[in-house]
Enzyme design. Structure first.
Site, short mmCIF file in Angstrom:
data_model
loop_
_atom_site.label_atom_id
_atom_site.label_comp_id
_atom_site.label_asym_id
_atom_site.label_seq_id
_atom_site.Cartn_x
_atom_site.Cartn_y
_atom_site.Cartn_z
N HIS A 93 -10.81 -9.80 -21.21
CA HIS A 93 -11.98 -9.11 -21.12
C HIS A 93 -13.21 -9.63 -20.45
O HIS A 93 -13.78 -9.40 -19.70
CB HIS A 93 -12.27 -8.42 -22.45
CG HIS A 93 -11.63 -7.16 -22.68
ND1 HIS A 93 -12.17 -6.09 -22.96
CD2 HIS A 93 -10.31 -6.98 -23.07
CE1 HIS A 93 -11.52 -4.81 -23.04
NE2 HIS A 93 -10.16 -5.49 -23.35
N ASP A 128 -19.45 -4.86 -21.86
CA ASP A 128 -18.03 -4.48 -22.09
C ASP A 128 -18.01 -3.19 -23.01
O ASP A 128 -18.76 -3.07 -24.04
CB ASP A 128 -17.15 -5.40 -23.03
CG ASP A 128 -15.80 -5.27 -22.87
OD1 ASP A 128 -15.31 -4.00 -23.49
OD2 ASP A 128 -14.88 -6.12 -22.51
N GLN A 134 -2.57 -16.86 -10.71
CA GLN A 134 -1.70 -15.44 -10.34
C GLN A 134 -2.01 -14.80 -8.98
O GLN A 134 -1.28 -14.34 -8.54
CB GLN A 134 -2.12 -14.53 -11.85
CG GLN A 134 -1.31 -13.50 -11.76
CD GLN A 134 -1.10 -12.66 -13.05
OE1 GLN A 134 -0.73 -13.48 -13.94
NE2 GLN A 134 -1.42 -11.49 -13.16
N SER A 141 -3.01 -7.33 -14.47
CA SER A 141 -1.78 -7.58 -13.89
C SER A 141 -1.29 -6.70 -13.08
O SER A 141 -0.79 -6.86 -11.85
CB SER A 141 -0.79 -8.32 -14.95
OG SER A 141 -1.15 -9.27 -15.62
N GLU A 151 -3.57 -6.44 -9.87
CA GLU A 151 -3.28 -7.71 -9.20
C GLU A 151 -1.90 -7.55 -8.38
O GLU A 151 -1.84 -7.93 -7.16
CB GLU A 151 -3.41 -9.15 -9.71
CG GLU A 151 -4.78 -9.28 -10.44
CD GLU A 151 -5.05 -10.21 -11.40
OE1 GLU A 151 -3.86 -10.86 -11.80
OE2 GLU A 151 -6.16 -10.30 -11.97
N1 UDP Z 1 -3.54 -14.96 -15.51
C1 UDP Z 1 -3.71 -15.87 -14.66
N2 UDP Z 1 -2.76 -17.01 -14.70
C2 UDP Z 1 -1.72 -16.78 -15.78
C3 UDP Z 1 -1.53 -15.81 -16.62
C4 UDP Z 1 -2.65 -14.86 -16.82
O1 UDP Z 1 -4.57 -15.99 -13.88
O2 UDP Z 1 -0.90 -17.95 -15.76
C5 UDP Z 1 -4.65 -13.98 -15.49
C6 UDP Z 1 -3.94 -12.82 -14.64
O3 UDP Z 1 -4.30 -12.88 -13.20
C7 UDP Z 1 -4.95 -11.56 -15.12
C8 UDP Z 1 -5.48 -12.03 -16.65
O4 UDP Z 1 -4.88 -13.27 -16.75
O5 UDP Z 1 -6.43 -11.28 -14.33
C9 UDP Z 1 -4.56 -11.28 -17.58
O6 UDP Z 1 -4.97 -10.03 -17.59
P1 UDP Z 1 -4.22 -8.87 -18.27
O7 UDP Z 1 -4.82 -7.46 -18.03
O8 UDP Z 1 -3.06 -8.30 -16.93
O9 UDP Z 1 -3.69 -8.96 -19.54
P2 UDP Z 1 -4.26 -9.42 -20.85
O10 UDP Z 1 -4.24 -10.86 -20.93
O11 UDP Z 1 -5.51 -8.66 -20.89
O12 UDP Z 1 -3.10 -9.01 -22.07
#
Ligand code: UDP
Length: 453
Positions: free
Chosen positions: A19, A118, A332, A352, A355
Site C-alpha cells: 500500500h 489510502d 520487478q 503485479s 505491471e
Molecule cells: N515487488 C518488487 N520486487 C519483488 C517483489 C515485489 O518490486 O521482488 C513489488 C512489485 O513490483 C509490486 C509490489 O511489490 O509493485 C507487490 O504488489 P502487489 O499488489 O502485487 O502485491 P502485495 O504485496 O500487495 O500482495
C-alpha cells in the site's frame, strides 16, 4: 506566499503490504506537477523506512515524510497472527494521525488543505469534513475490488451473513460487471464483518461516496461496466494509472544482477516468480512448483525471501543453478519489461497484474487472499491474458501444464496478443490527451486548490 496561503496536501498511508509505495509515487507525481504546494506524507516509522530504502526515489523539496505511531505496545511479542500488527495499528487510528497532524501544523504554520489518504483509512472522511477540506481517497487496487467493497451490504443480503458454503459457486451476476466473480472469490473482509480489519473496510465502503474523488491505479476501459457503475455511485472516479507508466521507469543499478542474468537467456523463455510483499506459498506448494520448473527445464528468476522456507528449495536451487536465479528482491518493473521473460507466476496482487499488463507478459495466477481471487478471474476469464493454476493450488502436473500452455502453446500466443491489446489501451490512457492524463490534471486541481468544492 505566506504559510497561511500555501496549499498543503497531507497524505496518510496504510502501512502494510504494497500500500504505501503507490501512494508515495502518486504524491511524488503531484509534487512535480504542483511545485509550489507543500506535501506531507504520514506513515509508520517501520513502513517509512521500508518504502524509502526500497524505492528509487527522486527527492522533492516540497515533500516531507513524517512518522506516526504504529499502536504496538512497547516490547510486544507477536503471536504469529498475520493480522495482529494491522489490528494494533487500527486501534491507534485516527488519533495517531490526528495528533501528528496537529503537531506538524503547529510546527510549520501550514494548515492542511486536502487529505489525500489510502482509501482504507476512511476516518479521513470525517477528519476532512471537520477541517472543511476535501478528502481524496486513493484506492491502490483495481475497479472490481473497490466496487465489490461498495456492495458489501447488498452481498450480505444476497449470500447470507457468513457466506454460506453452499453459495460458494454462485456468481455475482446480480452486480454490474461481476458475472465472472464467484462467491468463493470474495475477500474474507467482505464475507466476515467481525474483525477490526473487516470493520475498517466496511466503514470505507460507506464513506467512499463522500470523497471528493476516488483515485485508482487503473485506466479507463479496463472494465467498462464496473467503471460506469462506480462513476454513478461516487462523486468522482479518477483512473490515473497504470501508475508505472506516466513516470519514467526508475533507473536500476541492477544490484541484484537480475537484468544482466536475464540478458543471458533466450527471448520469452524465463518464468519470473514473485508473490508480492507479504506471501510465500505453503511448503508442499513450493516443492510442487520447483518440481514442475525442474521437470520442464524452464529457466526461472525467483524473488524469494522467506528464510524459514528456503531450506526446502536448497537442493532445487543447486541442481538448477545453471538455468535459474533466486534473489531476495527483484526490480520487478524492469524484470517484467525484459524481453527474456515469458511468463509471470504470481499471487495476482493488483500491482503485479498491472505491471504485467504494462510489460505485456502473460500470467499464471495462484491467488491467496484479498482481491487476488477476483484479479485472477479478470485475468483468466475476462481479459484472457493468463491462467489460474489447476485446482487453485500449485501441483507439479497442474503447474507443468500451465507453463506449457503459456510458454509453448497457441493459447499462450493468444494471451500475449490479448495482453498486448490491454497494454495499448493503457498507453493511450497515459498519452498527452489520454484519459489518465486528463484525470490526473483533475486530481491536481482537486487536491491543490485550497478550498472545498
Ligand atoms: N515487488 C518488487 N520486487 C519483488 C517483489 C515485489 O518490486 O521482488 C513489488 C512489485 O513490483 C509490486 C509490489 O511489490 O509493485 C507487490 O504488489 P502487489 O499488489 O502485487 O502485491 P502485495 O504485496 O500487495 O500482495
Amino acid at each position: 506566499m505566506s504559510a497561511a496561503e500555501t496549499a498543503h496536501v497531507v497524505a496518510f498511508a496504510f502501512p502494510f503490504g504494497s500500500h504505501p509505495t503507490p501512494l508515495l509515487h502518486l504524491v511524488q507525481r503531484l509534487a512535480a506537477a504542483a511545485p509550489t504546494v507543500h506535501f506531507s506524507y504520514f506513515n509508520t516509522k517501520k513502513s517509512n523506512h521500508n518504502v524509502f530504502s526500497k524505492a528509487n526515489l527522486h527527492v522533492y523539496d516540497n515533500i516531507k515524510a513524517y512518522d506516526v505511531e504504529d499502536g504496538l505496545p512497547e516490547g510486544h511479542a507477536f503471536s504469529g497472527n498475520p493480522l495482529e500488527e494491522i489490528e494494533f495499528f487500527i486501534g491507534a487510528t485516527p488519533e495517531n494521525f490526528r495528533r501528528r497532524l496537529d503537531e506538524i501544523v503547529e510546527e510549520t504554520g501550514l494548515k492542511a488543505t486536502c487529505l489525500l489518504t489510502d482509501a482504507f483509512l476512511s476516518f479521513s472522511s470525517e477528519m476532512a469534513a471537520e477541517m472543511g477540506i476535501p478528502w481524496v481517497a486513493v484506492w491502490t487496487a483495481g475497479p472490481t475490488a473497490v466496487s465489490i467493497h461498495s456492495y458489501t451490504d447488498l452481498i450480505h443480503g444476497r449470500l447470507g451473513q457468513t457466506g454460506h458454503p453452499e453459495n460458494q459457486d454462485q456468481t455475482l451476476d446480480f452486480l454490474p460487471g461481476m458475472a465472472a466473480i464467484h462467491a468463493s472469490d470474495l475477500p474474507q473482509e467482505v464475507v466476515h464483518l467481525d474483525t477490526p480489519f473487516s470493520r475498517l473496510l466496511h466503514s470505507m465502503s460507506r464513506s467512499l461516496p463522500r470523497a471528493a474523488a476516488v483515485v485508482l491505479n487503473s485506466f479507463d476501459g479496463i472494465d467498462p461496466v464496473v467503471e460506469n457503475d462506480l462513476s454513478s455511485k461516487l462523486r468522482k472516479v479518477l483512473n490515473v494509472g497504470p501508475f508505472p507508466l506516466p513516470s519514467p521507469m526508475p533507473p536500476s543499478d541492477d544490484q541484484s544482477g537480475c537484468l544482466s542474468w536475464l540478458s543471458t537467456q533466450s527471448a520469452a523463455s524465463v518464468a519470473y516468480l514473485s508473490f508480492g510483499t507479504m506471501l510465500t506459498p505453503p511448503p508442499h506448494e513450493l516443492v510442487a512448483l520447483a518440481d514442475s520448473l525442474e521437470e520442464k527445464q524452464i529457466p526461472y528468476l525467483w524473488s524469494f525471501r522467506d528464510n524459514s522456507k528456503i531450506n526446502l528449495l536448497q537442493g532445487f536451487f543447486e541442481r538448477t543453478s545453471s538455468r535459474g536465479k533466486v534473489v531476495e528482491w527483484a526490480p520487478q518493473l524492469q524484470v517484467l519489461a525484459h524481453s527474456s521473460v515469458g511468463v509471470f507466476v504470481t499471487h495476482s496482487g493488483w500491482n503485479s497484474v498491472v505491471e504485467s499488463i504494462v510489460a505485456g507478459v502473460p500470467l499464471i495466477c495462484r491467488p491467496f487472499f484479498g482481491d487476488q481471487m477476483m484479479n485472477r478471474r479478470r485475468v483468466e476469464d475476462v481479459w484472457r491474458i493468463g491462467v489460474g493454476v489447476e485446482g487453485g493450488i500449485f501441483t507439479k502436473s497442474g503447474m507443468a501444464g500451465a507453463l506449457n500452455l503459456v510458454l509453448f502453446e497457441e493459447e499462450g500466443k493468444k494471451m500475449r496478443e490479448n495482453i498486448g491489446g490491454l497494454r495499448e489501451c493503457a498507453l493511450r490512457a497515459v498519452a498527452e490527451n489520454g484519459s489518465s492524463t486528463q484525470n490526473f490534471k483533475s486530481l491536481v486541481q482537486i487536491a491543490t486548490s485550497s478550498h472545498q468544492d
